[in-house]
Write a protein that holds these residues in place. Structure first.
Motif, PDB file in Angstrom:
ATOM      1  N   LEU A  10      48.690  41.127  33.435  1.00 33.03           N
ATOM      2  CA  LEU A  10      47.551  40.451  34.064  1.00 33.03           C
ATOM      3  C   LEU A  10      46.424  41.454  34.288  1.00 33.03           C
ATOM      4  O   LEU A  10      45.269  41.194  33.963  1.00 33.03           O
ATOM      5  N   HIS A  11      46.765  42.609  34.825  1.00 35.06           N
ATOM      6  CA  HIS A  11      45.774  43.654  35.075  1.00 35.06           C
ATOM      7  C   HIS A  11      45.089  44.058  33.766  1.00 35.06           C
ATOM      8  O   HIS A  11      43.863  44.176  33.712  1.00 35.06           O
ATOM      9  N   ARG A  12      45.862  44.239  32.714  1.00 30.89           N
ATOM     10  CA  ARG A  12      45.320  44.651  31.422  1.00 30.89           C
ATOM     11  C   ARG A  12      44.372  43.591  30.852  1.00 30.89           C
ATOM     12  O   ARG A  12      43.283  43.905  30.374  1.00 30.89           O
ATOM     13  N   ASP A  13      44.754  42.306  30.923  1.00 30.07           N
ATOM     14  CA  ASP A  13      43.909  41.235  30.393  1.00 30.07           C
ATOM     15  C   ASP A  13      42.625  41.074  31.197  1.00 30.07           C
ATOM     16  O   ASP A  13      41.547  40.893  30.628  1.00 30.07           O
ATOM     17  N   VAL A  14      42.732  41.124  32.519  1.00 27.65           N
ATOM     18  CA  VAL A  14      41.535  40.991  33.350  1.00 27.65           C
ATOM     19  C   VAL A  14      40.591  42.156  33.084  1.00 27.65           C
ATOM     20  O   VAL A  14      39.379  41.967  32.944  1.00 27.65           O
ATOM     21  N   LEU A  15      41.129  43.347  32.958  1.00 28.85           N
ATOM     22  CA  LEU A  15      40.307  44.513  32.679  1.00 28.85           C
ATOM     23  C   LEU A  15      39.646  44.404  31.305  1.00 28.85           C
ATOM     24  O   LEU A  15      38.469  44.731  31.139  1.00 28.85           O
ATOM     25  N   ALA A  16      40.372  43.894  30.314  1.00 26.51           N
ATOM     26  CA  ALA A  16      39.828  43.778  28.963  1.00 26.51           C
ATOM     27  C   ALA A  16      38.752  42.698  28.865  1.00 26.51           C
ATOM     28  O   ALA A  16      37.727  42.892  28.212  1.00 26.51           O
ATOM     29  N   PHE A  17      38.951  41.554  29.498  1.00 22.54           N
ATOM     30  CA  PHE A  17      38.014  40.439  29.352  1.00 22.54           C
ATOM     31  C   PHE A  17      36.905  40.445  30.393  1.00 22.54           C
ATOM     32  O   PHE A  17      35.777  40.061  30.094  1.00 22.54           O
ATOM     33  N   ALA A  18      37.202  40.843  31.605  1.00 22.88           N
ATOM     34  CA  ALA A  18      36.196  40.796  32.667  1.00 22.88           C
ATOM     35  C   ALA A  18      35.559  42.165  32.924  1.00 22.88           C
ATOM     36  O   ALA A  18      34.524  42.247  33.562  1.00 22.88           O
ATOM     37  N   GLY A  19      36.210  43.228  32.453  1.00 18.90           N
ATOM     38  CA  GLY A  19      35.668  44.556  32.676  1.00 18.90           C
ATOM     39  C   GLY A  19      35.873  45.068  34.089  1.00 18.90           C
ATOM     40  O   GLY A  19      35.247  46.035  34.498  1.00 18.90           O
ATOM     41  N   ARG A  20      36.740  44.416  34.853  1.00 24.26           N
ATOM     42  CA  ARG A  20      37.034  44.801  36.242  1.00 24.26           C
ATOM     43  C   ARG A  20      38.517  44.651  36.495  1.00 24.26           C
ATOM     44  O   ARG A  20      39.219  43.992  35.754  1.00 24.26           O
ATOM     45  N   THR A  21      38.952  45.218  37.602  1.00 19.41           N
ATOM     46  CA  THR A  21      40.339  45.042  38.013  1.00 19.41           C
ATOM     47  C   THR A  21      40.494  43.665  38.660  1.00 19.41           C
ATOM     48  O   THR A  21      39.500  43.052  39.055  1.00 19.41           O
ATOM     49  N   PRO A  22      41.710  43.158  38.781  1.00 20.30           N
ATOM     50  CA  PRO A  22      41.889  41.867  39.445  1.00 20.30           C
ATOM     51  C   PRO A  22      41.352  41.843  40.875  1.00 20.30           C
ATOM     52  O   PRO A  22      40.761  40.857  41.304  1.00 20.30           O
ATOM     53  N   GLY A  23      41.514  42.929  41.607  1.00 15.67           N
ATOM     54  CA  GLY A  23      40.996  42.979  42.965  1.00 15.67           C
ATOM     55  C   GLY A  23      39.476  42.922  43.006  1.00 15.67           C
ATOM     56  O   GLY A  23      38.885  42.246  43.849  1.00 15.67           O
ATOM     57  N   ALA A  24      38.831  43.635  42.092  1.00 15.38           N
ATOM     58  CA  ALA A  24      37.371  43.609  42.039  1.00 15.38           C
ATOM     59  C   ALA A  24      36.868  42.243  41.602  1.00 15.38           C
ATOM     60  O   ALA A  24      35.848  41.758  42.094  1.00 15.38           O
ATOM     61  N   LEU A  25      37.587  41.610  40.689  1.00 16.14           N
ATOM     62  CA  LEU A  25      37.211  40.270  40.252  1.00 16.14           C
ATOM     63  C   LEU A  25      37.307  39.285  41.405  1.00 16.14           C
ATOM     64  O   LEU A  25      36.408  38.470  41.616  1.00 16.14           O
ATOM     65  N   ALA A  26      38.363  39.373  42.183  1.00 15.82           N
ATOM     66  CA  ALA A  26      38.522  38.483  43.334  1.00 15.82           C
ATOM     67  C   ALA A  26      37.456  38.765  44.384  1.00 15.82           C
ATOM     68  O   ALA A  26      36.918  37.836  44.983  1.00 15.82           O
ATOM     69  N   ALA A  27      37.114  40.017  44.593  1.00 19.67           N
ATOM     70  CA  ALA A  27      36.107  40.367  45.592  1.00 19.67           C
ATOM     71  C   ALA A  27      34.735  39.842  45.196  1.00 19.67           C
ATOM     72  O   ALA A  27      33.999  39.323  46.036  1.00 19.67           O
ATOM     73  N   THR A  28      34.377  39.952  43.909  1.00 19.81           N
ATOM     74  CA  THR A  28      33.071  39.458  43.487  1.00 19.81           C
ATOM     75  C   THR A  28      33.034  37.939  43.512  1.00 19.81           C
ATOM     76  O   THR A  28      32.006  37.353  43.820  1.00 19.81           O
ATOM     77  N   ALA A  29      34.153  37.297  43.215  1.00 18.03           N
ATOM     78  CA  ALA A  29      34.190  35.835  43.279  1.00 18.03           C
ATOM     79  C   ALA A  29      34.045  35.376  44.718  1.00 18.03           C
ATOM     80  O   ALA A  29      33.337  34.412  45.003  1.00 18.03           O
ATOM     81  N   ASN A  30      34.686  36.070  45.640  1.00 17.65           N
ATOM     82  CA  ASN A  30      34.574  35.708  47.059  1.00 17.65           C
ATOM     83  C   ASN A  30      33.186  36.014  47.592  1.00 17.65           C
ATOM     84  O   ASN A  30      32.667  35.288  48.422  1.00 17.65           O
ATOM     85  N   ALA A  31      32.574  37.076  47.110  1.00 19.97           N
ATOM     86  CA  ALA A  31      31.228  37.420  47.563  1.00 19.97           C
ATOM     87  C   ALA A  31      30.217  36.390  47.068  1.00 19.97           C
ATOM     88  O   ALA A  31      29.247  36.088  47.756  1.00 19.97           O
ATOM     89  N   ALA A  32      30.445  35.828  45.885  1.00 17.98           N
ATOM     90  CA  ALA A  32      29.531  34.817  45.352  1.00 17.98           C
ATOM     91  C   ALA A  32      29.633  33.518  46.142  1.00 17.98           C
ATOM     92  O   ALA A  32      28.672  32.745  46.192  1.00 17.98           O
ATOM     93  N   ASP A  33      30.758  33.257  46.768  1.00 14.25           N
ATOM     94  CA  ASP A  33      30.944  32.034  47.542  1.00 14.25           C
ATOM     95  C   ASP A  33      30.303  32.115  48.922  1.00 14.25           C
ATOM     96  O   ASP A  33      30.027  31.091  49.533  1.00 14.25           O
ATOM     97  N   ARG A  34      30.089  33.339  49.438  1.00 13.14           N
ATOM     98  CA  ARG A  34      29.504  33.490  50.769  1.00 13.14           C
ATOM     99  C   ARG A  34      28.002  33.279  50.709  1.00 13.14           C
ATOM    100  O   ARG A  34      27.349  33.666  49.743  1.00 13.14           O
TER     101      ARG A  34
END
Length: 86
Positions: free
Chosen positions: A33-57
């Motif tokens: 999961l970590h490898r795929d998220v890093l390859a497709f999103a360019g971020r770690t899963p934690g960073a992806l979740a943080a940016t998604a949560n920041a966009a919702d605020r």
């Protein structure tokens, strides 16, 4: 693969941890999961979740970062003298 990754990204942004998300989305463990998220999103899963949560605020409701004196506090001694070139 992209459907699985999309499900995982949605679960991570909903606040689920990476290990449970990986297993529920069909990954063998957290590492693929970590490898795929890093390859497709360019971020770690934690960073992806943080940016998604920041966009919702709403704007202006996140933590306030103020510039400070630095990690060790203000400089109290002068910098060392520079050496003269040879």
């Amino acid at each position: 693969m992209l459907v699985r990754l999309d499900r995982a990204a949605r679960a991570l942004s909903a606040g689920r941890n990476a290990a449970d998300t990986a297993l529920s989305c069909g990954y063998t463990d957290q590492s693929p999961l970590h490898r795929d998220v890093l390859a497709f999103a360019g971020r770690t899963p934690g960073a992806l979740a943080a940016t998604a949560n920041a966009a919702d605020r709403p704007r202006g409701t996140g933590p306030v970062r103020r510039p400070g004196p630095g990690p060790r506090g203000p400089r109290t001694t002068p910098p060392p003298p520079r050496r003269k070139p040879l």
